[in-house]
Design a protein around this motif. Sequence first.
Motif, PDB file in Angstrom:
ATOM      1  N   LYS A 179     -15.031   3.237  52.292  1.00  0.00           N
ATOM      2  CA  LYS A 179     -13.657   2.909  51.917  1.00  0.00           C
ATOM      3  C   LYS A 179     -12.819   2.490  53.126  1.00  0.00           C
ATOM      4  O   LYS A 179     -11.614   2.280  52.999  1.00  0.00           O
ATOM      5  N   LEU A 238     -11.378  -1.773  45.746  1.00  0.00           N
ATOM      6  CA  LEU A 238     -11.400  -0.369  46.137  1.00  0.00           C
ATOM      7  C   LEU A 238     -11.133   0.571  44.960  1.00  0.00           C
ATOM      8  O   LEU A 238     -11.750   1.636  44.856  1.00  0.00           O
ATOM      9  N   GLY A 269     -13.830  -1.993  48.985  1.00  0.00           N
ATOM     10  CA  GLY A 269     -14.810  -0.975  49.337  1.00  0.00           C
ATOM     11  C   GLY A 269     -16.167  -1.635  49.481  1.00  0.00           C
ATOM     12  O   GLY A 269     -16.483  -2.588  48.756  1.00  0.00           O
ATOM     13  N   ARG A 280      -7.727  -3.530  50.314  1.00  0.00           N
ATOM     14  CA  ARG A 280      -8.021  -2.847  49.047  1.00  0.00           C
ATOM     15  C   ARG A 280      -9.446  -3.160  48.582  1.00  0.00           C
ATOM     16  O   ARG A 280      -9.679  -3.535  47.433  1.00  0.00           O
ATOM     17  N   GLY A 310     -14.279   1.249  43.245  1.00  0.00           N
ATOM     18  CA  GLY A 310     -15.399   1.604  44.103  1.00  0.00           C
ATOM     19  C   GLY A 310     -16.187   2.808  43.629  1.00  0.00           C
ATOM     20  O   GLY A 310     -17.426   2.785  43.584  1.00  0.00           O
TER      21      GLY A 310
END
Length: 277
Positions: free
Chosen positions: A130, A260, A214, A212, A263
């Motif tokens: 992340k 994200l 991942g 934003r 994710g």
Amino acid sequence: MVIVAGFQGQTSGGQITTLGRGGSDLTAIALAAALKADLCQIYTDVDGVYTSDPRIVPGARKLPEISYDEMLELAGSGAKVMQLRSVEIAKKFGVVFEVRSSLNDNPGTIVKEETRSMEEVVVRGVALDKNQAKLTLVGVPDQPGVAAKVFRALAGASVSVDMSGQTISHGADTPLTDLSFTVDKPDVGKARAAIDALKAEVGFQEVAIDERIGKLSLVGVGMRTHSGVAAKMFETLAAEGINIEMISTSEIKISVLVELSRGEQALRAVHKAFLGV
């Protein structure tokens, strides 16, 4: 019993310094290498290395063993069990080590050189990072040497680039492309400054930054000899309605960039598809 302080070292100029987060792991591995120890045991707050983060994937399983290369890829993909540099030293000097809990006597995970039986397992683990940001240079002249200038500037600013990709030209009449790459979030400021300094020389239109995202990674030495892994991963994400923004592959790893906010959903779905839980 000899007790040695961890995470301490020297600079090239002989100044005392620290080895960074996880530096005690590096101290232990280095001592084991110097002493030619049969086994180095790393005591930590987890039972061993898991197929994924058990806090996100409740069905994640502890691995009895894992190869150096798989551990390196997982460590570089967001798994925080071991410091990346310590695994590199272990591989270089052939130090077999065990990751185990300091809270109980349960067997841990043995990290060692790859064996034939390891190749029978196609996927060893799935990780989600992340801490990545994607930078895109929009409208880059489609000319030889432009990418070299960009990445040379980033290297000069001590910014490590992870994934990278370039789109096709915007058209025959406008030979421009978009150049995208990922860096760790703390390095975004340095990367932006290095790129902005090149704008007049390179002539790109603008820089777009997206934090934003991942990075989802699938790791396993068995991927070398098994086909269809990437297709299954992409189909799994498609079934979840999760879009892939960038793809990077190696012999034993497939990494994709996803939104994200999706994710953890992607991590659980891919883990279930390949590891059954």
